[in-house]
Design a protein around this motif. Sequence first.
Motif, PDB file in Angstrom:
ATOM      1  N   ASP A  62       0.851  -1.190   0.000  1.00 10.71           N
ATOM      2  CA  ASP A  62       0.000   0.000   0.000  1.00 10.71           C
ATOM      3  C   ASP A  62       0.889   1.242   0.000  1.00 10.71           C
ATOM      4  O   ASP A  62       1.795   1.371   0.820  1.00 10.71           O
ATOM      5  N   ALA A  63       0.618   2.153  -0.921  1.00 11.67           N
ATOM      6  CA  ALA A  63       1.385   3.399  -0.983  1.00 11.67           C
ATOM      7  C   ALA A  63       1.342   4.156   0.334  1.00 11.67           C
ATOM      8  O   ALA A  63       2.289   4.861   0.694  1.00 11.67           O
ATOM      9  N   CYS A  64       0.234   4.029   1.065  1.00  9.85           N
ATOM     10  CA  CYS A  64       0.085   4.748   2.327  1.00  9.85           C
ATOM     11  C   CYS A  64       0.751   4.021   3.493  1.00  9.85           C
ATOM     12  O   CYS A  64       0.812   4.553   4.601  1.00  9.85           O
ATOM     13  N   ASP A  65       1.242   2.819   3.221  1.00  6.94           N
ATOM     14  CA  ASP A  65       1.895   2.029   4.263  1.00  6.94           C
ATOM     15  C   ASP A  65       3.416   2.106   4.143  1.00  6.94           C
ATOM     16  O   ASP A  65       4.126   2.248   5.130  1.00  6.94           O
ATOM     17  N   ASN A  66       3.941   2.011   2.916  1.00  3.19           N
ATOM     18  CA  ASN A  66       5.386   2.071   2.673  1.00  3.19           C
ATOM     19  C   ASN A  66       5.590   2.588   1.255  1.00  3.19           C
ATOM     20  O   ASN A  66       5.684   1.820   0.307  1.00  3.19           O
ATOM     21  N   PHE A  67       5.655   3.900   1.115  1.00  2.29           N
ATOM     22  CA  PHE A  67       5.723   4.493  -0.216  1.00  2.29           C
ATOM     23  C   PHE A  67       7.055   4.211  -0.894  1.00  2.29           C
ATOM     24  O   PHE A  67       7.127   4.125  -2.122  1.00  2.29           O
ATOM     25  N   TYR A  68       8.104   4.053  -0.127  1.00  2.00           N
ATOM     26  CA  TYR A  68       9.405   3.729  -0.713  1.00  2.00           C
ATOM     27  C   TYR A  68       9.327   2.382  -1.430  1.00  2.00           C
ATOM     28  O   TYR A  68       9.785   2.247  -2.572  1.00  2.00           O
ATOM     29  N   GLN A  69       8.739   1.399  -0.794  1.00  5.58           N
ATOM     30  CA  GLN A  69       8.618   0.081  -1.402  1.00  5.58           C
ATOM     31  C   GLN A  69       7.598   0.099  -2.540  1.00  5.58           C
ATOM     32  O   GLN A  69       7.821  -0.484  -3.599  1.00  5.58           O
ATOM     33  N   GLN A  96      -0.363  17.278   1.217  1.00  7.88           N
ATOM     34  CA  GLN A  96      -0.517  17.139  -0.235  1.00  7.88           C
ATOM     35  C   GLN A  96      -0.329  15.687  -0.662  1.00  7.88           C
ATOM     36  O   GLN A  96      -1.035  15.202  -1.560  1.00  7.88           O
ATOM     37  N   PHE A  97       0.621  14.995  -0.039  1.00 10.93           N
ATOM     38  CA  PHE A  97       0.808  13.575  -0.338  1.00 10.93           C
ATOM     39  C   PHE A  97      -0.387  12.773   0.147  1.00 10.93           C
ATOM     40  O   PHE A  97      -0.904  11.890  -0.551  1.00 10.93           O
ATOM     41  N   GLN A  98      -0.843  13.071   1.346  1.00 12.02           N
ATOM     42  CA  GLN A  98      -1.984  12.367   1.916  1.00 12.02           C
ATOM     43  C   GLN A  98      -3.201  12.487   1.005  1.00 12.02           C
ATOM     44  O   GLN A  98      -3.900  11.504   0.737  1.00 12.02           O
ATOM     45  N   ALA A  99      -3.425  13.699   0.474  1.00 18.40           N
ATOM     46  CA  ALA A  99      -4.572  13.911  -0.409  1.00 18.40           C
ATOM     47  C   ALA A  99      -4.377  13.206  -1.746  1.00 18.40           C
ATOM     48  O   ALA A  99      -5.316  12.621  -2.297  1.00 18.40           O
ATOM     49  N   ALA A 100      -3.153  13.237  -2.279  1.00 17.51           N
ATOM     50  CA  ALA A 100      -2.902  12.652  -3.599  1.00 17.51           C
ATOM     51  C   ALA A 100      -3.171  11.157  -3.608  1.00 17.51           C
ATOM     52  O   ALA A 100      -3.704  10.618  -4.589  1.00 17.51           O
ATOM     53  N   PHE A 101      -2.831  10.465  -2.532  1.00 16.24           N
ATOM     54  CA  PHE A 101      -2.989   9.017  -2.501  1.00 16.24           C
ATOM     55  C   PHE A 101      -4.133   8.560  -1.604  1.00 16.24           C
ATOM     56  O   PHE A 101      -4.298   7.361  -1.380  1.00 16.24           O
ATOM     57  N   GLY A 102      -4.918   9.501  -1.100  1.00 13.15           N
ATOM     58  CA  GLY A 102      -6.076   9.125  -0.299  1.00 13.15           C
ATOM     59  C   GLY A 102      -5.704   8.428   0.991  1.00 13.15           C
ATOM     60  O   GLY A 102      -6.439   7.552   1.460  1.00 13.15           O
ATOM     61  N   GLY A 110      -3.565   8.111  10.493  1.00 14.95           N
ATOM     62  CA  GLY A 110      -3.086   6.910  11.166  1.00 14.95           C
ATOM     63  C   GLY A 110      -2.309   5.980  10.266  1.00 14.95           C
ATOM     64  O   GLY A 110      -1.707   5.018  10.746  1.00 14.95           O
ATOM     65  N   SER A 111      -2.310   6.226   8.954  1.00 16.16           N
ATOM     66  CA  SER A 111      -1.498   5.384   8.073  1.00 16.16           C
ATOM     67  C   SER A 111      -0.016   5.659   8.320  1.00 16.16           C
ATOM     68  O   SER A 111       0.364   6.727   8.819  1.00 16.16           O
ATOM     69  N   LYS A 112       0.817   4.715   7.969  1.00 19.75           N
ATOM     70  CA  LYS A 112       2.241   4.836   8.280  1.00 19.75           C
ATOM     71  C   LYS A 112       2.905   6.003   7.553  1.00 19.75           C
ATOM     72  O   LYS A 112       3.898   6.549   8.034  1.00 19.75           O
ATOM     73  N   MET A 113       2.383   6.376   6.400  1.00 19.47           N
ATOM     74  CA  MET A 113       2.964   7.484   5.649  1.00 19.47           C
ATOM     75  C   MET A 113       2.335   8.825   6.014  1.00 19.47           C
ATOM     76  O   MET A 113       2.583   9.831   5.335  1.00 19.47           O
TER      77      MET A 113
END
Length: 701
Positions: A61-68, A677-683, A687-690
């Motif tokens: 999940d992008a909101c969990d580990n965006f690097y991965q 802005q990142f939070q909004a872009a990926f919904g 509480g998400s890790k990112m």
Amino acid sequence: MIKAPLCAGLVATALALAGCAGSAPATTAVAPPAASPAAPPAAPAPKGVGLDVADLDRTVDACDNFYQFSGGNWLKNNPLPDYASRWGPRNLLGERTQKLLRQILEDAAANRSAAPGSNAQKVGDFYAAAMDTAAIERAGLGPLRPELARIAGLRDRMQLPALIAHEHELQTGVFFRGGVQVDEKNTTRYVVQMDQGGLTLPDRDYYFKDDARTAKVKAAYRAYMAQVFGLLGDTPAEAARNAAAVERIETRLAKDSRTRVELRDPQANYNQMALAAAQKRYPALDPARLLAAQQLGKAQEVIVGQPAFFDALNTVLKTEPLADLKTYLRWHLVRSVAPALPAAYADAAFAYSQALTGAKQQPARWKRVQTATDQNLGEAFGQLYVDQAFSPAAKQKALEMVNNVKASLAEHIQTNTWMSAPTKAEALKKLGALHVKIGYPDVWKDYSQLTISRASYVQNLLAARAWDSRQELAKFGGPIDRNEWGMTPSTINAYYNPPLNEIVFPAGYLQPPFFDPQADDAVNYGAIGGVMGHEMTHGFDDQGRQYDAQGNLRDWWTPADAAEFTKRAALVGRQYDAFSPLDSVHVNGKLTMGENLADFAGLTVVYGALEKQLQQRYGAGPRPNFDGFTPEQRFFLSWAQLRRSNIRPEALRQQILTDPHSPDQYRTIGPIMNMPQFQAAFGCQEGSKMTRATADRAVIW
């Protein structure tokens, strides 16, 4: 990278994240659901340029580990080559650039009819001599013997200052760093400056730590010295004694060297002394005799970076046996030219570097020689490079982007909620005075006084160093040279120089994947735009903010604004302190503060520049998606994909100890975890890790 008056940068791997909590479900913005069976098939999403969606790891999940998420498949499919300690997009671009540079070099070497004294002749002969390994083996130490004899001929301490001056001309790195620099408190003139140095190990702390990892490095260091002394003709017992003497001298110097964190305070590292006062305080160093030997006899003052270090150096020069000082000088001379000596010397140097970086084999010789040519004939070589690799159109587009980022930063300063009007006015004045250099110098260096031949790699190397040193020393007493570059045109990097208040982007950086004129705005702004914002906001990080519009080291902040900045920066430091890529190894939030702040502010400012660009291009109309991602998502993906990298544990540990840049996974996620802005872009849900909780978010600009 902030370029302190003598400043690049860089590292990481896809490891577990630290300092994050919570999770969130995948969002339709990232992975749209498949159409229902009853629905007509959807038209394929338009493909974009500059992002490879096959590199994404969609199991994460992008909101969990965006690097991965942004590059996990790339990390899996691009293992480290044996000759590399780190491997990422910068290295891939470097490989591509090196192929062009190799062709330029081989063409120059094959051209025996180049005009004598021309850049083509010098570049070709330097490369040819360095590639002639048979001649290097036959010559042995012969080309270096005059310099070894000069050291062996030292008879008393009165001769030391002139000998140290000569070694500094040859850039062997003995005892300390010194030269002519822009005066940080009066940037209209040059001054003589002296700073700590003289060590072999990469940082002072290596001399005193006793953990198992450091012990391994120090064992390799001792073995390296003993091996080199053996190659120079010492018996095993003599080699061991000489290695111990060098280590003893270096440990004494390290003891009074400032830490890398302490070196980040420009005020503390600016100590102006009258030459007479320096002469009285450091009589064994004998600054007056030293400067006279460097043709700097007119200097009446010096800037001493770390006075206590020079107290220690003065004691070393006064109390160490002369024979051991000669051993130390001999070691650093040979170490500094090991790549130009027979293979046994280069092999010994590589064995030592393996303990530091974990690399399995040396790069091919042509790659090592290409790097040496760039280091020693950078602008002569660079002119041949830009003729083939950098168009005026690319330069113009890059300059347009810089101006857009600059306008966005000005708006962020103006709308800042915690900075007072007087400080804002000074900040805008500094931004307005910022000088931008793109691609290559407007005025190239003149190499006419440098003689290069095919006779000897060592002789060429020492001649180029001496020429460069004389060029630097000749600046004293003259006007400030604002045309000078601190990086060569083919360099894949960029920097901010505080005393000159300038940002510099070599041509080598301005090519795919960092900059692609064919890519959409979102990709370019997330890639090279992120670098532009990073370098520009270095002027306002914890170090850069201490310099004014003219580059002078002067406090232009109100006390209240300075306190608020420090409080906000400290939060960034605590966030990075919590990141741990390896067992018991944590990022140093103070050492990496400047680079982290530049990432934070730069990414925010560049995102604002992209939004303005999109507004101008599309107005209120729909913005095109490519590869199923919105422009905002592509911006963050581009930022992340250029920072993905695999790195060996040894190199990662060394980076955390010595590099002001955080590991790449934290450079990627550190800023975006604080960006709505990142939070909004990926919904991403709260509480998400990112997504850091609102109360825990760091906001600078």
